[in-house]
Design an enzyme around this catalytic site. Structure first.
Site, PDB file in Angstrom:
ATOM      1  N   LYS A 141       0.842  -1.206   0.000  1.00  0.00           N
ATOM      2  CA  LYS A 141       0.000   0.000   0.000  1.00  0.00           C
ATOM      3  C   LYS A 141       0.872   1.248   0.000  1.00  0.00           C
ATOM      4  CE  LYS A 141      -3.863  -2.337   2.277  1.00  0.00           C
ATOM      5  NZ  LYS A 141      -4.630  -2.586   3.516  1.00  0.00           N
ATOM      6  N   GLN A 196      -4.254  -1.488   9.811  1.00  0.00           N
ATOM      7  CA  GLN A 196      -4.285  -2.796   9.149  1.00  0.00           C
ATOM      8  C   GLN A 196      -4.877  -3.846  10.094  1.00  0.00           C
ATOM      9  OE1 GLN A 196      -3.521  -3.264   5.923  1.00  0.00           O
ATOM     10  NE2 GLN A 196      -3.997  -5.439   6.008  1.00  0.00           N
ATOM     11  N   ASP A 255     -10.572   3.458   4.873  1.00  0.00           N
ATOM     12  CA  ASP A 255     -10.950   2.056   4.678  1.00  0.00           C
ATOM     13  C   ASP A 255     -12.470   1.919   4.563  1.00  0.00           C
ATOM     14  OD1 ASP A 255      -8.979   0.062   4.390  1.00  0.00           O
ATOM     15  OD2 ASP A 255      -8.419   0.193   6.506  1.00  0.00           O
TER      16      ASP A 255
HETATM   17  N1  GUN Z   1      -7.188  -6.619   6.331  1.00  0.00           N
HETATM   18  C1  GUN Z   1      -7.624  -7.303   5.264  1.00  0.00           C
HETATM   19  N2  GUN Z   1      -8.095  -6.444   4.328  1.00  0.00           N
HETATM   20  C2  GUN Z   1      -7.938  -5.210   4.829  1.00  0.00           C
HETATM   21  C3  GUN Z   1      -8.219  -3.912   4.316  1.00  0.00           C
HETATM   22  O1  GUN Z   1      -8.743  -3.711   3.214  1.00  0.00           O
HETATM   23  N3  GUN Z   1      -7.898  -2.883   5.135  1.00  0.00           N
HETATM   24  C4  GUN Z   1      -7.357  -3.071   6.357  1.00  0.00           C
HETATM   25  N4  GUN Z   1      -7.116  -2.007   7.091  1.00  0.00           N
HETATM   26  N5  GUN Z   1      -7.081  -4.246   6.852  1.00  0.00           N
HETATM   27  C5  GUN Z   1      -7.367  -5.315   6.083  1.00  0.00           C
END
Ligand code: GUN
Length: 288
Positions: A54, A98, A121
């Site tokens: 990311k 995350q 998110d």
């Molecule tokens: N864990 C699995 N997918 C995601 C996501 O799209 N965002 C975040 N923050 N954690 C995740």
């Protein structure tokens, strides 16, 4: 392989090019870059890879990012303190915590602590509520990415029957909301099913489009798919031999589907791209 490939890697590059142009225009106009704070707690190896990817995508599109790495034993109060400081930091337009978090930390509490205008998110109740009521602001990355992968590959959704296997808050539920919206590029008839659904194969066989997000390696087999259906694979699972596979038996299903997304190179790059798009939107909303 008769099925066409829904190439998320290539589409993500195209959309990231669009985001980079918009981010450059933002910087030109305001003299600052969109900024994303990434919060990573603990030692989950997959999470480390996701966050690295990311941040790399941020760098490539002209978005600033900062990594806040906290140890596995971090308390909920310590994490809430960090989120409060990021909520108050004007350089930070988006906050990404995350998931999953270590067990001593309650995910729902943390998600609610992120101020809604920085919740890129889209996991918090305000942003999900806006989606439910047809006023989407930040749509969660994975379902938004699945939607773009379908519409930008010309898959007709209006009136189509989409069967989603999986009901999570971050994929299945928001994807159903996106696809059933009364809007161009949506208007689908949506069925959400899950591991406890009776006769799941009878449901998936009715679908024009099947989306699988159930977290079980190679779960969807060819006999669960109507010939000619479109199949999107949200899963990512590592087999004992180290091979990465999705929730779809790719070798079998690609013989019956008309189009299918691969793993890797399908939904994953699209998820990251939608996070960048939300961060740019967040910067725009927070900058006069
Ligand atoms: N864990 C699995 N997918 C995601 C996501 O799209 N965002 C975040 N923050 N954690 C995740």
């Amino acid at each position: 392989m008769p099925a066409a490939l829904l190439d998320g890697k290539k589409l993500a590059q195209t959309i990231q090019g669009e985001i980079a142009s918009a981010a450059a225009a933002f910087e030109q106009k305001h003299g600052l870059r969109p900024g994303l704070a990434a919060v990573l707690v603990g030692n989950n190896p997959a999470s480390h890879i996701y966050v690295r990817n990311k941040r790399k995508a941020c760098a490539q599109t002209g978005i600033d990012s900062w990594l806040h790495e906290l140890p596995e034993e971090t308390s909920q109060v310590q994490l809430l303190d960090l989120i409060a400081s990021l909520n108050a930091d004007a350089k930070v337009h988006g906050i990404l915590v995350q998931l999953p978090l270590p067990r001593q930390i309650d995910e729902a509490t943390i998600i609610r602590a992120v101020t809604p205008i920085k919740d890129v998110d889209g996991f918090g109740p305000e942003n999900l509520g806006l989606l439910v009521t047809g006023q989407p602001r930040y749509v969660p990355g994975t379902p938004a990415g699945v939607h773009q992968l379908l519409i930008r590959n010309g898959v007709a959704l209006a009136g189509a029957h989409v069967v989603i296997v999986g009901r999570s808050n971050i994929v299945g539920k928001p994807l159903a909301l996106i696809l059933m919206q009364k809007a161009a590029g949506a208007n689908a008839t949506v069925t959400v099913c899950h591991s406890r659904s009776n006769n799941l194969a009878a449901l998936t066989r009715q679908a024009d489009v099947v989306v699988v997000a159930i977290g079980q390696a190679e779960f969807l087999k060819a006999d669960m798919v109507r010939p000619g259906a479109v199949v999107v694979d949200v899963g990512i699972n590592r087999l004992k031999d180290g091979k990465l596979v999705g929730d779809v038996d790719f070798a079998g299903v690609s013989q019956v589907a008309s189009a299918i997304s691969p793993v890797p190179g399908g939904v994953g790059p699209m998820t990251i791209t939608m996070l960048l798009q939300n961060t740019l939107a967040a910067a725009t909303l927070q900058t006069k």
